[in-house]
Design a protein around this motif. Structure first.
Motif, mmCIF file in Angstrom:
data_model
loop_
_atom_site.group_PDB
_atom_site.id
_atom_site.type_symbol
_atom_site.label_atom_id
_atom_site.label_comp_id
_atom_site.label_asym_id
_atom_site.label_seq_id
_atom_site.Cartn_x
_atom_site.Cartn_y
_atom_site.Cartn_z
ATOM 1 N N ASP A 107 0.948 -0.999 -0.019
ATOM 2 C CA ASP A 107 -0.112 -0.086 -0.127
ATOM 3 C C ASP A 107 0.866 1.203 0.117
ATOM 4 O OD1 ASP A 107 -1.648 2.100 0.490
ATOM 5 O OD2 ASP A 107 -2.751 0.982 2.215
ATOM 6 N N PRO A 108 0.664 1.999 -0.997
ATOM 7 C CA PRO A 108 1.817 3.171 -1.092
ATOM 8 C C PRO A 108 1.494 4.274 0.106
ATOM 9 C CG PRO A 108 0.136 3.168 -2.915
ATOM 10 C CD PRO A 108 -0.189 1.961 -2.015
ATOM 11 N N VAL A 109 0.318 4.037 0.700
ATOM 12 C CA VAL A 109 0.087 4.886 1.770
ATOM 13 C C VAL A 109 0.962 4.442 3.133
ATOM 14 C CG1 VAL A 109 -1.688 5.646 3.615
ATOM 15 C CG2 VAL A 109 -2.329 5.433 1.202
ATOM 16 N N VAL A 110 1.203 3.054 3.379
ATOM 17 C CA VAL A 110 2.080 2.652 4.215
ATOM 18 C C VAL A 110 3.368 2.992 3.869
ATOM 19 C CG1 VAL A 110 2.835 0.467 5.287
ATOM 20 C CG2 VAL A 110 0.555 0.642 4.657
ATOM 21 N N ARG B 146 4.507 5.513 2.548
ATOM 22 C CA ARG B 146 4.903 7.078 2.740
ATOM 23 C C ARG B 146 4.628 7.221 4.265
ATOM 24 N NH1 ARG B 146 3.713 12.251 0.459
ATOM 25 N NH2 ARG B 146 3.435 11.024 -1.783
ATOM 26 N N ARG B 147 4.174 6.543 4.924
ATOM 27 C CA ARG B 147 4.028 6.773 6.261
ATOM 28 C C ARG B 147 5.343 6.278 6.986
ATOM 29 N NH1 ARG B 147 -0.863 4.130 8.108
ATOM 30 N NH2 ARG B 147 0.265 2.379 8.089
ATOM 31 N N ASP C 120 7.900 8.762 5.753
ATOM 32 C CA ASP C 120 7.686 10.049 6.406
ATOM 33 C C ASP C 120 8.529 10.004 7.915
ATOM 34 O OD1 ASP C 120 6.685 12.524 6.781
ATOM 35 O OD2 ASP C 120 4.837 11.837 7.908
ATOM 36 N N GLU D 278 5.496 -2.450 10.075
ATOM 37 C CA GLU D 278 4.211 -2.395 9.183
ATOM 38 C C GLU D 278 4.039 -3.791 8.548
ATOM 39 O OE1 GLU D 278 2.359 0.143 8.595
ATOM 40 O OE2 GLU D 278 3.428 1.859 9.178
#
Ligand SMILES: Cc1cc2nc3c(=O)[nH]c(=O)nc-3n(C[C@H](O)[C@H](O)[C@H](O)COP(=O)(O)O)c2cc1C
Length: 223
Positions: free
Chosen positions: A22-25, A27-28, A31, A160
């Protein structure tokens, strides 16, 4: 997962499941990893993250030059010192032999060894590949900074439930990479990092990787 668990469960994964990340993961993770320390707070790490068609294109571009062997290699830095000896050389040899033994590839099976090595350039089947680069004029302290950031990323990936493999192997094909990915010309390509989920049942992800005893690398000085 605490830090010790993240450290203990991170290992270089060389057979990933095809499940997308998941690109959101990611990115998290990236970050959070911005908090990694660096001398003078330079934060010299830079990266491009490839997935989907972009990653497939890169893998195909490398597959096209793989048959040329070393003639196509153009690393911008020496991946190992020319004269590696003693325990450093022994460790390098040992981990390679342990990996091939786990895969059932014998020393004589040059084709089998090459085929396994070539899997580097498929990101070991991972759905994501991060290419790590930094300004060319940066020196050893900044390379160390990038290393600290890399480990921070790899440990956060564990939190993650994700896995990784840092890969200097990509550095030898920096020309082909630059033809596919807009890495600034004044940046040097350090390595790739394959990112995904481990295929837990694969022996290549389970063989023991030894470490030298503490006393060989640390000297406690008290008086
Ligand atoms: C900067 C860096 C580059 C690496 N390059 C490669 C590589 O190109 N291919 C590979 O299979 N493993 C590569 N590795 C993985 C090492 O072989 C591995 O970290 C080492 O043997 C210790 O094993 P572990 O990561 O499973 O604990 C690299 C590791 C690091 C930190």
């Amino acid at each position: 997962m605490n830090v010790s668990e993240a450290v203990a469960t991170r290992r270089s994964i060389r057979h990933f499941l095809p499940d997308p990340v998941d690109p959101v993961v990611l990115r998290r993770v990236l970050d959070k990893a911005r908090a990694a320390p660096s001398g003078g707070n330079l934060q010299p790490w830079n990266s491009h993250v490839l997935s989907g068609a972009a990653l497939a294109r890169l893998c195909e571009a490398i597959a096209a030059v793989l048959p040329l062997g070393r003639a196509a290699h153009a690393p911008e830095y020496p991946i190992y010192p020319a004269a590696l000896d003693g325990r450093y050389s022994a460790s390098r040899h040992e981990v390679g032999e342990a990996m091939y033994a786990a895969l059932g590839v014998t020393r004589e099976d040059k084709k089998g060894r090459l085929a396994q090595f070539a899997r580097n350039y498929r990101a070991f089947g991972a759905p994501m590949l991060m290419l790590v680069h930094m300004p060319r004029y940066m020196g050893p302290p900044q390379w160390a900074d990038v290393g600290m950031w890399l480990q921070t990323v790899m440990l956060l990936l564990r939190e993650e439930g994700l896995d990784s493999c840092a890969q200097e192997a990509w550095a030898v094909y920096q020309r082909e990479i630059r033809a596919c990915v807009a890495i600034p010309e004044d940046h040097i390509l350090f390595c790739g990092v394959s990112i995904g989920r481990r295929a837990a049942d694969r022996p290549v992800n389970g063989f023991p990787v030894s470490r030298v005893p503490l006393e060989e690398s640390v000297t406690f000085v008290e008086a």
